[in-house]
Structures are given as C-alpha cells and as structure tokens.
Motif scaffolding. Sequence first.
Motif, PDB file in Angstrom:
ATOM      1  N   LYS A 149     -12.696  -4.957  -4.713  1.00  0.00           N
ATOM      2  CA  LYS A 149     -12.391  -3.520  -4.679  1.00  0.00           C
ATOM      3  C   LYS A 149     -10.877  -3.273  -4.534  1.00  0.00           C
ATOM      4  O   LYS A 149     -10.420  -2.491  -3.713  1.00  0.00           O
ATOM      5  N   GLU A 203       1.121   4.277  -2.856  1.00  0.00           N
ATOM      6  CA  GLU A 203       1.095   5.709  -2.518  1.00  0.00           C
ATOM      7  C   GLU A 203       2.298   6.429  -3.133  1.00  0.00           C
ATOM      8  O   GLU A 203       2.168   7.538  -3.646  1.00  0.00           O
ATOM      9  N   LYS A 238       1.625   7.058  -6.742  1.00  0.00           N
ATOM     10  CA  LYS A 238       0.666   8.158  -6.907  1.00  0.00           C
ATOM     11  C   LYS A 238       1.350   9.510  -6.720  1.00  0.00           C
ATOM     12  O   LYS A 238       1.081  10.469  -7.443  1.00  0.00           O
ATOM     13  N   LYS A 291       0.834  -1.203   0.000  1.00  0.00           N
ATOM     14  CA  LYS A 291       0.000   0.000   0.000  1.00  0.00           C
ATOM     15  C   LYS A 291       0.868   1.253   0.000  1.00  0.00           C
ATOM     16  O   LYS A 291       0.577   2.231  -0.699  1.00  0.00           O
ATOM     17  N   MET A 337      -4.430   1.978  -9.908  1.00  0.00           N
ATOM     18  CA  MET A 337      -3.974   3.259 -10.424  1.00  0.00           C
ATOM     19  C   MET A 337      -3.756   3.111 -11.926  1.00  0.00           C
ATOM     20  O   MET A 337      -3.154   2.128 -12.372  1.00  0.00           O
ATOM     21  N   LEU A 381      -7.192  -1.925  -4.977  1.00  0.00           N
ATOM     22  CA  LEU A 381      -6.654  -0.594  -5.233  1.00  0.00           C
ATOM     23  C   LEU A 381      -6.015  -0.586  -6.617  1.00  0.00           C
ATOM     24  O   LEU A 381      -5.187  -1.442  -6.934  1.00  0.00           O
ATOM     25  N   ARG A 407      -6.651   7.592 -12.900  1.00  0.00           N
ATOM     26  CA  ARG A 407      -7.566   7.007 -11.918  1.00  0.00           C
ATOM     27  C   ARG A 407      -6.742   6.454 -10.762  1.00  0.00           C
ATOM     28  O   ARG A 407      -5.682   5.880 -10.964  1.00  0.00           O
ATOM     29  N   TYR A 408      -7.247   6.626  -9.556  1.00  0.00           N
ATOM     30  CA  TYR A 408      -6.618   6.049  -8.373  1.00  0.00           C
ATOM     31  C   TYR A 408      -7.711   5.760  -7.364  1.00  0.00           C
ATOM     32  O   TYR A 408      -8.441   6.659  -6.967  1.00  0.00           O
ATOM     33  N   GLY A 409      -7.840   4.502  -6.995  1.00  0.00           N
ATOM     34  CA  GLY A 409      -8.853   4.120  -6.020  1.00  0.00           C
ATOM     35  C   GLY A 409      -9.280   2.685  -6.229  1.00  0.00           C
ATOM     36  O   GLY A 409      -8.660   1.948  -7.003  1.00  0.00           O
ATOM     37  N   PRO A 410     -10.353   2.272  -5.574  1.00  0.00           N
ATOM     38  CA  PRO A 410     -10.828   0.896  -5.705  1.00  0.00           C
ATOM     39  C   PRO A 410     -11.313   0.616  -7.129  1.00  0.00           C
ATOM     40  O   PRO A 410     -11.946   1.472  -7.754  1.00  0.00           O
ATOM     41  N   ASP A 411     -10.987  -0.567  -7.640  1.00  0.00           N
ATOM     42  CA  ASP A 411     -11.486  -0.938  -8.964  1.00  0.00           C
ATOM     43  C   ASP A 411     -12.913  -1.463  -8.847  1.00  0.00           C
ATOM     44  O   ASP A 411     -13.509  -1.431  -7.779  1.00  0.00           O
TER      45      ASP A 411
END
Length: 160
Positions: free
Chosen positions: A105, A81, A84, A77, A109, A107, A96-100
């Motif tokens: 869900k 970060e 990102k 994780k 990017m 993470l 895009r960055y976040g849950p698929d």
Amino acid sequence: MNDSHDRPTSAPETRNVSEVQEEAGRLSSAILGIIDLRGEVSKPGPGVSLCGERDPDRFYSVRHAWSLGKVPVADMKKGMERLKEELPGKGWKIVRYGPDSSPSKSLEMVADATEKNFSVSVRLLDRTKRPKPGAPAALISVDLTSGCFQVPKGKTVDAY
C-alpha cells in the motif's frame, strides 16, 4: 493522461526530440525542487520511447524515471505532501493520491500537466517494516512520461 498514444488518427504536436527531452529534465528538476530533500538521486536522464503502434521513425514519447533515496521516511512523506500541495499551482492536476494497489500500500501520486503533454507518477516505497537485503529502506520513485510527439518533416527519431 488522455494523450495521443490512444488516438492514432490524431496528429501529435511536432517537436524536436531534444526539446522534449530538455523539457522533461526541467519538469523533473522542478519536481525534485518541490520535494525539497537532499539525498541520493539516480543519474540517468530523459530517454526516448516508442509511441504505441505509430511509425517509430516519426513518432516518439519521452520518459524520465528517477529515484531519491537515503532520506528518512518521515521526511519523504513530507516531500510527498509538498508535491500534493504545490503541483496544482504549477499547472499539474492531481489525478490520484493515496495508497496504491500493491501489498505494501505504497503512497502514490499521479498528476497530469495536459498543457505540457506530460504525466507523472510518484511513489513512496517504504521497506522499513519489511527490509529486503541489498535494497534501500525507502525511496521516492518518479516516472515522468510525455504523450506522443512527432519529429519535424525531414527528420527521423534516432534516439531509441
């Protein structure tokens, strides 16, 4: 990434296949360097793919899919970060960055390097809560893909 896969009337940049494969390798290495984790990295290098409906003897794209495993999920994780935070300073735009959209869900990017004509999708697959026998508990999956290129005149794509 808005690339020439979708525009058959535009002329993709002319480059030797080996040059684009080397660039894909360098970009992947840079991504791994930003993630900055020591684990088990899958071995296959960049490969050549078809470029949509275009002539497969003249047009191609390059893809480098690899993964990083055997690292604690909390460290993965942190690696996500770092990506990102640092990719934008290296010519990438985070799309895009976040849950698929998967049930887990994961993470995800997605970033584009339009000047280089590459896009990358990076996903953190965390199976620690629902382990699968024989599958790694967690891994970072990287899929680096180029847009379309064409070989120089007199050459053909022979690497499929």
